[in-house]
Scaffold this motif. Structure first.
Motif, PDB file in Angstrom:
ATOM      1  N   ASN A 143       8.622   3.070  15.879  1.00  0.00           N
ATOM      2  CA  ASN A 143       7.928   4.321  15.565  1.00  0.00           C
ATOM      3  C   ASN A 143       8.551   5.030  14.377  1.00  0.00           C
ATOM      4  O   ASN A 143       7.847   5.656  13.577  1.00  0.00           O
ATOM      5  N   GLU A 144       9.865   4.943  14.259  1.00  0.00           N
ATOM      6  CA  GLU A 144      10.537   5.602  13.135  1.00  0.00           C
ATOM      7  C   GLU A 144      10.030   5.050  11.805  1.00  0.00           C
ATOM      8  O   GLU A 144       9.686   5.802  10.892  1.00  0.00           O
ATOM      9  N   PHE A 145       9.963   3.726  11.694  1.00  0.00           N
ATOM     10  CA  PHE A 145       9.464   3.099  10.468  1.00  0.00           C
ATOM     11  C   PHE A 145       7.976   3.383  10.270  1.00  0.00           C
ATOM     12  O   PHE A 145       7.528   3.711   9.165  1.00  0.00           O
ATOM     13  N   PHE A 146       7.204   3.302  11.343  1.00  0.00           N
ATOM     14  CA  PHE A 146       5.767   3.519  11.250  1.00  0.00           C
ATOM     15  C   PHE A 146       5.463   4.954  10.822  1.00  0.00           C
ATOM     16  O   PHE A 146       4.586   5.185   9.987  1.00  0.00           O
ATOM     17  N   ASP A 147       6.185   5.903  11.376  1.00  0.00           N
ATOM     18  CA  ASP A 147       5.978   7.314  11.014  1.00  0.00           C
ATOM     19  C   ASP A 147       6.316   7.551   9.541  1.00  0.00           C
ATOM     20  O   ASP A 147       5.641   8.329   8.855  1.00  0.00           O
ATOM     21  N   GLN A 148       7.363   6.886   9.055  1.00  0.00           N
ATOM     22  CA  GLN A 148       7.717   7.012   7.635  1.00  0.00           C
ATOM     23  C   GLN A 148       6.595   6.476   6.752  1.00  0.00           C
ATOM     24  O   GLN A 148       6.261   7.078   5.720  1.00  0.00           O
ATOM     25  N   ALA A 149       6.015   5.362   7.166  1.00  0.00           N
ATOM     26  CA  ALA A 149       4.911   4.790   6.396  1.00  0.00           C
ATOM     27  C   ALA A 149       3.699   5.717   6.408  1.00  0.00           C
ATOM     28  O   ALA A 149       3.054   5.928   5.374  1.00  0.00           O
ATOM     29  N   LEU A 150       3.383   6.285   7.571  1.00  0.00           N
ATOM     30  CA  LEU A 150       2.229   7.185   7.677  1.00  0.00           C
ATOM     31  C   LEU A 150       2.398   8.433   6.816  1.00  0.00           C
ATOM     32  O   LEU A 150       1.416   9.081   6.459  1.00  0.00           O
ATOM     33  N   ALA A 151       3.640   8.764   6.478  1.00  0.00           N
ATOM     34  CA  ALA A 151       3.900   9.940   5.659  1.00  0.00           C
ATOM     35  C   ALA A 151       3.635   9.702   4.175  1.00  0.00           C
ATOM     36  O   ALA A 151       3.670  10.651   3.378  1.00  0.00           O
ATOM     37  N   GLU A 152       3.358   8.458   3.796  1.00  0.00           N
ATOM     38  CA  GLU A 152       3.055   8.169   2.388  1.00  0.00           C
ATOM     39  C   GLU A 152       1.787   8.920   1.978  1.00  0.00           C
ATOM     40  O   GLU A 152       0.890   9.140   2.793  1.00  0.00           O
ATOM     41  N   PRO A 153       1.700   9.329   0.707  1.00  0.00           N
ATOM     42  CA  PRO A 153       0.581  10.193   0.287  1.00  0.00           C
ATOM     43  C   PRO A 153      -0.798   9.550   0.343  1.00  0.00           C
ATOM     44  O   PRO A 153      -1.795  10.255   0.500  1.00  0.00           O
ATOM     45  N   THR A 154      -0.885   8.247   0.197  1.00  0.00           N
ATOM     46  CA  THR A 154      -2.194   7.583   0.269  1.00  0.00           C
ATOM     47  C   THR A 154      -2.126   6.430   1.264  1.00  0.00           C
ATOM     48  O   THR A 154      -1.046   5.897   1.559  1.00  0.00           O
ATOM     49  N   ALA A 155      -3.301   6.031   1.749  1.00  0.00           N
ATOM     50  CA  ALA A 155      -3.362   4.916   2.694  1.00  0.00           C
ATOM     51  C   ALA A 155      -2.896   3.625   2.030  1.00  0.00           C
ATOM     52  O   ALA A 155      -2.256   2.791   2.672  1.00  0.00           O
ATOM     53  N   GLU A 193      -0.599   3.292  -0.326  1.00  0.00           N
ATOM     54  CA  GLU A 193       0.864   3.311  -0.361  1.00  0.00           C
ATOM     55  C   GLU A 193       1.444   3.094   1.035  1.00  0.00           C
ATOM     56  O   GLU A 193       2.492   2.451   1.201  1.00  0.00           O
ATOM     57  N   MET A 194       0.762   3.633   2.035  1.00  0.00           N
ATOM     58  CA  MET A 194       1.199   3.448   3.411  1.00  0.00           C
ATOM     59  C   MET A 194       1.192   1.970   3.787  1.00  0.00           C
ATOM     60  O   MET A 194       2.179   1.441   4.314  1.00  0.00           O
ATOM     61  N   VAL A 195       0.083   1.280   3.493  1.00  0.00           N
ATOM     62  CA  VAL A 195      -0.025  -0.130   3.848  1.00  0.00           C
ATOM     63  C   VAL A 195       0.959  -0.968   3.033  1.00  0.00           C
ATOM     64  O   VAL A 195       1.574  -1.905   3.553  1.00  0.00           O
ATOM     65  N   SER A 196       1.131  -0.616   1.779  1.00  0.00           N
ATOM     66  CA  SER A 196       2.094  -1.331   0.946  1.00  0.00           C
ATOM     67  C   SER A 196       3.496  -1.237   1.543  1.00  0.00           C
ATOM     68  O   SER A 196       4.224  -2.233   1.617  1.00  0.00           O
ATOM     69  N   LYS A 197       3.854  -0.052   2.001  1.00  0.00           N
ATOM     70  CA  LYS A 197       5.171   0.132   2.618  1.00  0.00           C
ATOM     71  C   LYS A 197       5.268  -0.681   3.910  1.00  0.00           C
ATOM     72  O   LYS A 197       6.280  -1.352   4.156  1.00  0.00           O
ATOM     73  N   LEU A 198       4.221  -0.627   4.723  1.00  0.00           N
ATOM     74  CA  LEU A 198       4.235  -1.365   5.988  1.00  0.00           C
ATOM     75  C   LEU A 198       4.436  -2.858   5.755  1.00  0.00           C
ATOM     76  O   LEU A 198       5.203  -3.508   6.474  1.00  0.00           O
ATOM     77  N   LEU A 199       3.760  -3.400   4.753  1.00  0.00           N
ATOM     78  CA  LEU A 199       3.827  -4.843   4.538  1.00  0.00           C
ATOM     79  C   LEU A 199       5.070  -5.271   3.763  1.00  0.00           C
ATOM     80  O   LEU A 199       5.763  -6.220   4.166  1.00  0.00           O
ATOM     81  N   TYR A 200       5.381  -4.598   2.668  1.00  0.00           N
ATOM     82  CA  TYR A 200       6.532  -5.006   1.861  1.00  0.00           C
ATOM     83  C   TYR A 200       7.858  -4.724   2.561  1.00  0.00           C
ATOM     84  O   TYR A 200       8.726  -5.594   2.640  1.00  0.00           O
TER      85      TYR A 200
END
Length: 197
Positions: free
Chosen positions: A67-79, A81-88
């Protein structure tokens, strides 16, 4: 009077988490768990309950980390960027040598049988929760016009989770972080963009 416990419950639980993470629920034997935890069977049952109850406690620890990592990704300004963070960044997490490779919510369910249906359902519910959070974010971006018209938030969420789960399986099979990042790069090329007039 009962004797005081001579082990750290949190440390032992973390070691059990590693066994479940590496071997899946079915593959984690009581013997392997007690050996890793440094305790005997009576102590395991007295402190954590049966194997399924121990797994539930270990899974809760894992969810806190995820959840900590997922919440950080959800905080990205665009979807995007969020998905890029989740995958990379997910590629690095899935192959981190500090813990078992892959994802517990995927690993733990791969070998479940009808005898462990409750565990299978719990892991399926966990994966569905993350997919629902992605869908909600994509729905917001669609409403705000930040995703192209016609984008289906449900399909996009399913696509991202499918790629993520597939990367987990690949990591378990020995794929490197760099190889998984190539998969992430390919996935991001499929990101919906406005039609060119």
């Amino acid at each position: 009077m009962s004797r005081p416990r001579t082990f750290c419950e949190v440390t032992a639980l973390d070691r059990a988490l590693e066994v479940f993470w590496r071997s899946g629920y079915e593959g984690a034997s009581i013997s392997a768990l007690t050996e890793a935890m440094g305790i005997n069977r009576p102590s395991l049952y007295a402190t954590y309950g049966n194997k399924e109850e121990l797994f539930q406690k270990a899974l809760a620890r894992y969810v806190d980390l995820k959840n900590e990592f997922f919440d950080q990704a959800l905080a990205e300004p665009t979807a995007r960027e969020m998905v890029s963070k989740l995958l990379y960044e997910g590629a690095a997490i899935l192959t981190d040598p500090e813990h078992p490779v892959g994802c517990l919510s995927v690993q733990g369910a791969l070998a479940c049988t009808t005898d462990t249906e409750r565990v299978h359902d719990e892991l399926a519910k966990l994966r569905a929760t993350y997919e629902a959070r992605l869908r909600q974010r994509f729905e917001e971006e669609c409403r705000d016009g930040r995703l192209p018209p016609g984008t289906d938030p449900e399909v996009l969420a399913r696509f991202v989770t499918t790629v993520s789960h597939g990367m987990s399986v690949q990591a378990s099979g020995g794929a490197t972080c760099e190889q998984l990042r190539e998969v992430a790069k390919m996935a991001m090329r499929a990101w919906p963009v406005p039609d060119q007039a």
